[in-house]
Design a protein around this motif. Structure first.
Motif, PDB file in Angstrom:
ATOM      1  N   SER A   1       0.729  -1.167  -0.069  1.00 51.71           N
ATOM      2  CA  SER A   1      -0.042   0.195   0.179  1.00 51.71           C
ATOM      3  C   SER A   1       0.785   1.371   0.209  1.00 51.71           C
ATOM      4  O   SER A   1       0.226   2.282   0.034  1.00 51.71           O
ATOM      5  N   LYS A   2       2.023   1.131  -0.229  1.00 58.03           N
ATOM      6  CA  LYS A   2       3.112   2.232  -0.307  1.00 58.03           C
ATOM      7  C   LYS A   2       2.932   3.289   1.115  1.00 58.03           C
ATOM      8  O   LYS A   2       3.105   4.158   0.957  1.00 58.03           O
ATOM      9  N   ASP A   3       2.788   2.421   2.142  1.00 57.52           N
ATOM     10  CA  ASP A   3       2.710   2.926   3.388  1.00 57.52           C
ATOM     11  C   ASP A   3       3.987   3.314   3.852  1.00 57.52           C
ATOM     12  O   ASP A   3       4.489   2.500   4.760  1.00 57.52           O
ATOM     13  N   TYR A   4       4.818   4.120   3.706  1.00 56.56           N
ATOM     14  CA  TYR A   4       6.169   4.516   3.617  1.00 56.56           C
ATOM     15  C   TYR A   4       6.458   4.684   5.129  1.00 56.56           C
ATOM     16  O   TYR A   4       7.435   4.296   6.057  1.00 56.56           O
TER      17      TYR A   4
ATOM     18  N   ARG B   1       4.141   8.440  14.042  1.00 58.87           N
ATOM     19  CA  ARG B   1       3.639   7.971  12.977  1.00 58.87           C
ATOM     20  C   ARG B   1       3.119   8.886  12.206  1.00 58.87           C
ATOM     21  O   ARG B   1       2.919   8.910  11.102  1.00 58.87           O
TER      22      ARG B   1
ATOM     23  N   LEU C   1       5.250  10.850  10.338  1.00 57.08           N
ATOM     24  CA  LEU C   1       5.931   9.873   9.037  1.00 57.08           C
ATOM     25  C   LEU C   1       4.785  10.064   8.011  1.00 57.08           C
ATOM     26  O   LEU C   1       5.133  10.083   7.129  1.00 57.08           O
ATOM     27  N   ASP C   2       3.512   9.915   8.488  1.00 61.41           N
ATOM     28  CA  ASP C   2       2.391   9.966   7.239  1.00 61.41           C
ATOM     29  C   ASP C   2       2.593  11.256   6.751  1.00 61.41           C
ATOM     30  O   ASP C   2       2.101  11.269   5.420  1.00 61.41           O
TER      31      ASP C   2
ATOM     32  N   PHE D   1       5.415  11.208   4.313  1.00 62.24           N
ATOM     33  CA  PHE D   1       5.207  10.508   3.099  1.00 62.24           C
ATOM     34  C   PHE D   1       3.815  10.724   2.409  1.00 62.24           C
ATOM     35  O   PHE D   1       3.545  10.154   1.511  1.00 62.24           O
TER      36      PHE D   1
ATOM     37  N   LYS E   1       1.090  11.030   3.291  1.00 55.39           N
ATOM     38  CA  LYS E   1      -0.507  10.132   3.589  1.00 55.39           C
ATOM     39  C   LYS E   1      -1.281  10.948   4.142  1.00 55.39           C
ATOM     40  O   LYS E   1      -2.346  10.524   4.508  1.00 55.39           O
TER      41      LYS E   1
END
Ligand SMILES: Nc1ncnc2c1ncn2[C@@H]1O[C@H](COP(=O)(O)OP(=O)(O)O)[C@@H](O)[C@H]1O
Ligand SMILES: [Mg+2]
Lengths: 530, 307
Positions: free
Chosen positions: A66-69, B195, B198-199, B202, B204
């Motif tokens: 899922s490309k959850d880096y 986290r 990080l999200d 990246f 997210k």
């Protein structure tokens, strides 16, 4: 008694053998273990790296898909936090940024350096290398693959510190073991070698004392093994040695007495023997003298025969001169001129006879001076003495000798030898009567120092059966009164003893060859012979 | 899978702790020299693992605190550590006189406890005595420069952190008169603040709510974080958890003193390390005012908000 220095050879040998064995075994095992341990460690590292990689890939597989880096980073930061043995970690997808995580931080990499990128293949690969601040990194590359899609790679840089530490520990352990075995060698080896060698050297020392004559020594070693037996046997041996020694001493005294008696007897015998030897020597001297005398007489006899032959013709001629004188006188025709011519003739004949006698006298004249003489001249003169006899039997004598060849020695003795040889040849020629009897005398120098004289006939040679005996005194094949058997004996003595030469015979197709070889060197005369 | 395992462990731990606590509490209920601590468990799981919490709480309360107290000439005859998943239960036990010290997020304390029921306590703090402020962070490349720009953006925030919730909600209510939950369809709840960072990094999420410490840790781990994420707004708060002492607890001063000097002893240091705080700081009851006023403002705005 002398103090015997104990020898430590056995001790040292046992010690060194023991030391060598223990050390060799230790080293052998130590160096067997090292490579085995190294490969085992490498395998462990590989297995560990694979396990870590697998678990990371498994844990992050959903995130990868899922490309959850964020999760990938979080997880790997966690992994590093819990594994101090991992220096860094790179998640390297085929496309896009690579995530580099180490113990302190993480960042994105646009590109991997070429060396690292080169490790990315279809299979797991690893290399031990230096990377940035990390030395000796076990860089492990694990391909990430999902249902046959090659997604990318996971690089993990493991610290080899544990591995190195283990190897170092192992080396230290080995050094420790070797040191321990060295100490053991020294201590145990010392006692072991001493345990083995002490009784042996004690016994050897005792034996040395025994050898030096001290039979009172006894071994006190009491052990329940071969050495104990040795010690017992040693004592028994010394006991019996002592007994035999006493017996021996007894025998010795006996023997000494016996020897005393014998010695006296022997001395008597010796004195007697001496006397007898002297007598024998005297006897043999007489015999020798006799022999010499006989040889001389024989030669003389032969000479007289020769003189008789030489004189026959002039005597006849002298008789004729006398008869003619008598006839003329009766016829009254004895004039002065005839008288003068007859007297001259007589004088000449008498002179000739007188010369013959002189020649013989010369021949027999004791010639005790060693001096060089002309070979040809001597041989010629000698041969002339027999000239008459040889001519009568049509024996042709040829002398082949360089004019100027000189021989060093006693001229008379040498000519006696030549005379002997010619006589022998003449005798055998008369006996065998070949068609054209001939005697050849050849003289030449075979080398600078050697002169070779060969007297050769054509009478068929010396019979094989008597070859060994011809030089024996009194050996002859001739009728009684004819041969004496002394000629060759004397000739050999003259040539070999007085002239330091050699006299040998051999047969060729025609007959016997007598070969005299003389060396050109000063002759030391050992004893006068004739 | 991981989730259920964590919970079962937690349950076990709580069960164990509670039994232990009850048993001892019953026996020495009236003893003045006891120390009973109540922990709001949701607020501490982010900093430490459940097993660490179990071990450390036992250790802290039963052993370390008692030992440190003894050093100070105070004999602690009984200790207890109680873990709570809801503030209601903690409040009930507090009312029963079972708890001497409470540990919970400031917002919850201010909601469940009156100022005169508690007395000054202590809190953890960051390196350099910095407050662990709540930060509103955004991706730099999304052109977000004011609260107004947050509409429709993807939000990431800490799971169960009520302060984050009312803080963000207050900001939205102020600007849009509408709750953020209505304007932003994408709201991710994360268990860990790191986290969230990080999200954002990246891409997210566009907006995140994190405590300063988590943000700082992440920027230290990857300095590039600072380039990609910027701080839009912040709310001042000392620490995620505040500890206050029961007003009627006779050893309040002694225990506070001991807690404040925890960092000096190796045992204390060990415990502080688990909670990632270098030392404990004196905490006044008044320091609840800030969250309290935020809570009030939020409630007020909510009443007038467009439904
Ligand atoms: N040239 C020769 N050919 C064959 N036989 C020989 C010759 N010379 C000597 N002999 C043998 O050697 C023997 C010994 O010789 P010798 O000692 O001179 O004594 P003798 O001449 O008195 O017999 C002779 O009897 C003869 O048989
Ligand atoms: Mg003869």
């Amino acid at each position: 008694m002398t103090v015997i220095k104990p020898k430590r050879t056995i001790f040292l040998r046992v010690f060194w053998v023991f030391a060598f064995l223990v050390l060799a075994i230790t080293l052998f095992f130590a160096f067997m273990v090292i490579p085995m341990q190294k490969t085992a460690l490498r395998q462990i590292m590989y297995a560990q790296a694979e396990t870590v990689s697998k678990s990371i890939v498994q844990a992050t597989s959903d995130a990868i898909i899922s490309k959850d880096y964020g999760f990938i980073v979080e997880h790997n930061v966690e992994v590093l936090k819990n594994n101090a043995g991992i220096y860094y970690l790179i998640v390297s997808p085929k496309q896009g940024d690579k995530i580099f995580v180490n113990q302190k931080n993480w960042h994105l990499l646009a590109e991997l350096d070429s060396n690292t990128a080169a490790l990315q293949g279809e299979k797991i690969s690893f290399v031990i290398t230096d990377r940035e601040q990390y030395k000796n990194v076990y860089h492990f590359v694990y391909p990430i693959r999902f249902s046959s899609i090659d997604w990318g790679w996971l690089h993990i840089g493991f610290s080899t510190a544990d591995y190195d530490k283990y190897i170092h520990d192992m080396y230290y352990k080995i050094i420790y073991i070797i040191s321990a075995s060295l100490v053991m060698i020294l201590v145990v080896g010392f006692f072991f070698a001493r345990w083995i060698s002490d009784p042996v050297s004690t016994i050897s020392q005792l034996a040395t004392q025994v050898a030096a004559g001290d039979l009172t020594v006894r071994s006190t070693i009491a052990r329940n093994d071969e050495i104990g037996v040795l010690s017992d046997s040693f004592n028994k041996m010394v006991d019996s040695l002592m007994l035999s020694n006493q017996a021996l001493e007894h025998y010795n005294q006996e023997l000494e007495r016996e020897v005393g008696t014998r010695t006296r007897e022997l001395a008597d015998l010796n004195a007697d023997l001496d006397k007898r030897i002297k007598e024998e020597v005297a006897k043999s001297k007489t015999q020798e003298a006799l022999l010499i005398h006989q040889s001389r007489s024989a030669a003389m006899g032969e000479m007289i025969g020769a003189i008789a032959h030489q004189w026959r013709q002039p005597l006849n001629a002298l008789g004729l001169v006398q008869q003619n004188l008598q006839l003329r006188f009766k016829l009254g025709k004895l004039d002065e001129s005839f008288m003068v011519s007859s007297m001259e003739k007589s004088d000449r004949l008498i002179h000739k006879m007188s010369t013959t006698i002189d020649d013989f006298r010369n021949f027999f004249k004791p010639n005790k001076h060693i001096e060089p003489f002309n070979a040809y001249h001597v041989i010629q003169t000698t041969a002339e003495l027999l000239d008459a006899q040889l001519k009568r039997h049509n024996i042709v004598l040829t002398i082949n000798c360089p004019d100027d060849l000189m021989i060093n020695g006693l001229e008379g003795e040498f000519s006696q030898v030549i005379l002997n040889l010619i006589n022998n040849a003449k005798d055998i020629l008369l006996e065998r009567r070949p068609l054209r009897p001939a005697i050849d005398i050849g003289v030449n120098k075979t080398s600078d120092q050697t002169t070779r004289i060969v007297v050769k006939d054509n009478a068929g040679g010396i019979p094989e059966a008597i070859f060994d005996k011809i030089y024996d005194p009194y050996f002859t094949t001739k009728d009684q009164g004819k041969g004496t058997g002394i000629g060759l004996y004397m000739s050999k003595i003259i040539i070999e003893n007085n002239m330091m030469g050699s006299l040998q015979a051999f047969n060729d197709a025609d007959g016997a060859n007598f070969v005299i070889e003389l060396q050109d060197r000063p002759i030391v005369k050992t004893k006068p012979l004739i | 899978m991981n989730f259920t395992k964590k919970h079962s462990l937690l349950a076990c731990g709580i069960l164990f702790m509670c039994q232990l606590g009850f048993a001892q509490a019953d026996v020495v209920a009236d003893n003045n020299s006891r120390v009973n601590m109540g922990f709001y468990i949701k607020s501490i799981t982010e900093q430490a693992s459940i097993s660490d919490i179990e071990i450390s709480l036992n250790f802290w309360v039963k052993d370390a605190l008692a030992v440190e107290a003894e050093k100070a000439g105070l004999y602690i005859s009984s200790t207890g550590a109680f873990l709570y998943e809801s503030m209601r239960e903690m409040r009930d036990d507090y009312d029963k006189g079972k708890l001497d010290i409470i540990v919970a997020p400031p917002l919850l304390i201010s909601r469940y406890f009156k100022r005169d029921e508690i007395t000054d306590g202590f809190s953890g703090m960051l390196e350099g005595r910095q407050p662990d402020n709540l930060l509103l962070v955004v991706r730099s490349d999304k052109n977000i420069n004011a609260i107004e720009d947050l509409r429709g953006k993807r939000i990431a925030m800490l799971e169960g952190d009520e302060l984050s919730d009312i803080y963000l909600d207050t900001l939205f209510l102020r600007s849009f008169n509408k709750s953020y939950k209505k304007l932003n369809p994408s709201i991710q709840q994360q268990a860990k603040a790191t986290r969230i960072v990080l999200d954002l990094y990246f891409d997210k999420a566009d907006v995140g709510l994190v405590y300063f410490n988590s943000y700082q840790v992440m920027t230290e781990l990857n300095p590039d974080v600072k380039n990609k994420i910027k701080i839009l707004d912040s709310f001042e708060v000392r620490s995620k958890n505040y500890s206050y002492i029961n007003k009627s607890y006779p050893l309040a001063d002694e225990i506070r003193r001991i807690a404040l000097s925890f960092y000096k002893s190796p045992r204390g240091k060990q415990i502080l390390d688990i909670y990632k705080t270098p030392e404990l700081d004196f905490l006044k009851v008044e320091e609840l005012d800030l969250v309290d006023s935020l809570d009030r403002e939020h409630a007020r705005l909510l009443m007038h908000a467009i439904k």
